[in-house]
Design an enzyme around this catalytic site. Structure first.
Site, PDB file in Angstrom:
ATOM      1  N   ASP A   8      14.075  34.177  14.580  1.00  0.00           N
ATOM      2  CA  ASP A   8      14.805  35.373  14.154  1.00  0.00           C
ATOM      3  C   ASP A   8      16.203  35.487  14.769  1.00  0.00           C
ATOM      4  OD1 ASP A   8      12.247  37.550  13.265  1.00  0.00           O
ATOM      5  OD2 ASP A   8      11.834  35.702  14.368  1.00  0.00           O
ATOM      6  N   GLU A  39      16.262  37.469   9.074  1.00  0.00           N
ATOM      7  CA  GLU A  39      15.961  38.847   8.662  1.00  0.00           C
ATOM      8  C   GLU A  39      16.466  39.927   9.609  1.00  0.00           C
ATOM      9  OE1 GLU A  39      12.316  40.638   8.546  1.00  0.00           O
ATOM     10  OE2 GLU A  39      11.982  40.427  10.664  1.00  0.00           O
ATOM     11  N   ASN A  40      16.975  39.547  10.780  1.00  0.00           N
ATOM     12  CA  ASN A  40      17.549  40.537  11.694  1.00  0.00           C
ATOM     13  C   ASN A  40      19.033  40.288  11.949  1.00  0.00           C
ATOM     14  OD1 ASN A  40      15.053  42.066  12.618  1.00  0.00           O
ATOM     15  ND2 ASN A  40      14.459  39.986  13.134  1.00  0.00           N
ATOM     16  N   HIS A  68      11.831  42.956   7.392  1.00  0.00           N
ATOM     17  CA  HIS A  68      13.127  43.646   7.252  1.00  0.00           C
ATOM     18  C   HIS A  68      13.951  43.123   6.085  1.00  0.00           C
ATOM     19  CE1 HIS A  68      12.670  46.065  10.812  1.00  0.00           C
ATOM     20  NE2 HIS A  68      12.486  44.999  11.582  1.00  0.00           N
ATOM     21  N   HIS A 152       5.419  35.053   9.181  1.00  0.00           N
ATOM     22  CA  HIS A 152       6.021  36.186   9.878  1.00  0.00           C
ATOM     23  C   HIS A 152       4.934  37.215  10.174  1.00  0.00           C
ATOM     24  CE1 HIS A 152       9.834  38.118  10.955  1.00  0.00           C
ATOM     25  NE2 HIS A 152       9.303  39.263  10.562  1.00  0.00           N
ATOM     26  N   HIS A 177       8.677  36.750  14.152  1.00  0.00           N
ATOM     27  CA  HIS A 177       8.543  38.209  14.191  1.00  0.00           C
ATOM     28  C   HIS A 177       8.448  38.788  15.597  1.00  0.00           C
ATOM     29  CE1 HIS A 177       7.796  42.310  12.992  1.00  0.00           C
ATOM     30  NE2 HIS A 177       6.658  42.329  13.651  1.00  0.00           N
ATOM     31  N   HIS A 179       9.696  37.638  18.355  1.00  0.00           N
ATOM     32  CA  HIS A 179      10.942  37.346  19.091  1.00  0.00           C
ATOM     33  C   HIS A 179      10.708  36.712  20.450  1.00  0.00           C
ATOM     34  CE1 HIS A 179      13.719  40.329  16.692  1.00  0.00           C
ATOM     35  NE2 HIS A 179      12.796  39.741  15.927  1.00  0.00           N
TER      36      HIS A 179
END
Length: 265
Positions: A8, A39-40, A68, A152, A177, A179
């Site tokens: 991520d 996605e972040n 997200h 994820h 997901h 992190h």
């Protein structure tokens, strides 16, 4: 075939670091194909078409996402024309975008899949085990042997279960997901490389990429507050997976973990 997967990307610090160092990472490790979870990447929530195009320009081949994926409203329409950005495959029919892509490379066809877990995720998605298995079977019928899944998911148990479920059917299952990079990289009995979580590309002094102070305040007070992306040195995390193109089985998996000092930024 050697695939680089970066976990991520969190906010501007993670995004700029990936853009700055990706080509040198690819060269140093003789990377053939690059996948990132983006996605972040837009302020810590979602991804925009502009950011995606910047990543593609610097050498990313496919971008995966997760829960997200819809946080930047302009992405939904963009997904109807940009097949290199994946959303989880287990969304209901009719949702924009795709959960898998097959790319022709000099070493053969490579399929990238993106699926999302359901445990503690708070979204009513289709069963990822059944949906992913059906897609893998479809790909294998088309003689696609190299298949890489970004799963994820919130819980380690769901990701590990998915790895064993698909062992021998896909080349790799790498989780995203949480992190936080796990230290359980391995090749399973039937040739699937597995890593429960790739970790993130984001600020080192943070709580999952967010400001330490704001997260602590939330835990202490239980009051709502903003969670700004943290600043400072960035750590890049992910995995490098070697795959035999003839069999589709993984031959090696190595965690990628690099702390970028302030002087490098």
């Amino acid at each position: 075939m050697r695939i680089l997967f970066l976990g991520d990307i969190v906010g501007e610090p993670g995004r700029k670091s990936v853009l700055k160092f990706l080509k040198s990472i690819q060269k140093e490790h003789s990377i053939d194909f690059t996948v990132v979870n983006g996605e972040n990447s837009a302020g810590g929530r979602g991804i925009t078409p502009k950011i995606a195009n910047e990543l593609f320009k610097e050498g990313v081949d496919v971008i995966t996402t997760g829960d997200h994926v819809w946080d930047q409203k302009e992405l939904a329409e963009h997904l109807t024309t940009e097949s290199r950005i994946l959303r989880p495959i287990n969304y209901p029919k009719g949702v924009p975008g795709n959960g898998s892509i097959v790319v022709d490379t000099p070493a053969g066809k490579v399929a990238i899949l993106n699926a999302q877990g359901r445990t503690f995720m708070g979204q009513a998605l289709e069963n990822p085990f059944l949906i992913t298995e059906a897609e893998v079977n479809r790909l294998r019928q088309q003689d696609v042997r190299m298949i890489f899944l970004d799963f994820h998911a919130e819980t380690t148990s769901e990701t590990i279960a998915m790895s064993y479920y698909l062992d021998g059917k896909v080349s790799a299952v790498v989780g995203t997901h949480t992190h936080v990079q796990t230290a359980d990289e391995r090749i399973l009995e039937n040739g699937t490389a597995a890593l429960t979580d790739a970790g993130m590309c984001g600020p080192e002094t943070s709580v999952l990429g967010r400001s330490v102070e704001s997260i602590i305040y939330r835990f202490k007070s239980s009051l709502p507050t903003r969670f700004p992306v943290a600043k400072g040195p960035v750590r890049l995390c992910g995995a490098i997976v070697d795959i035999d193109p003839e069999t589709g089985k993984a031959t090696k998996i190595t965690r990628y973990n690099r702390l970028l000092e302030a002087s490098e930024m």
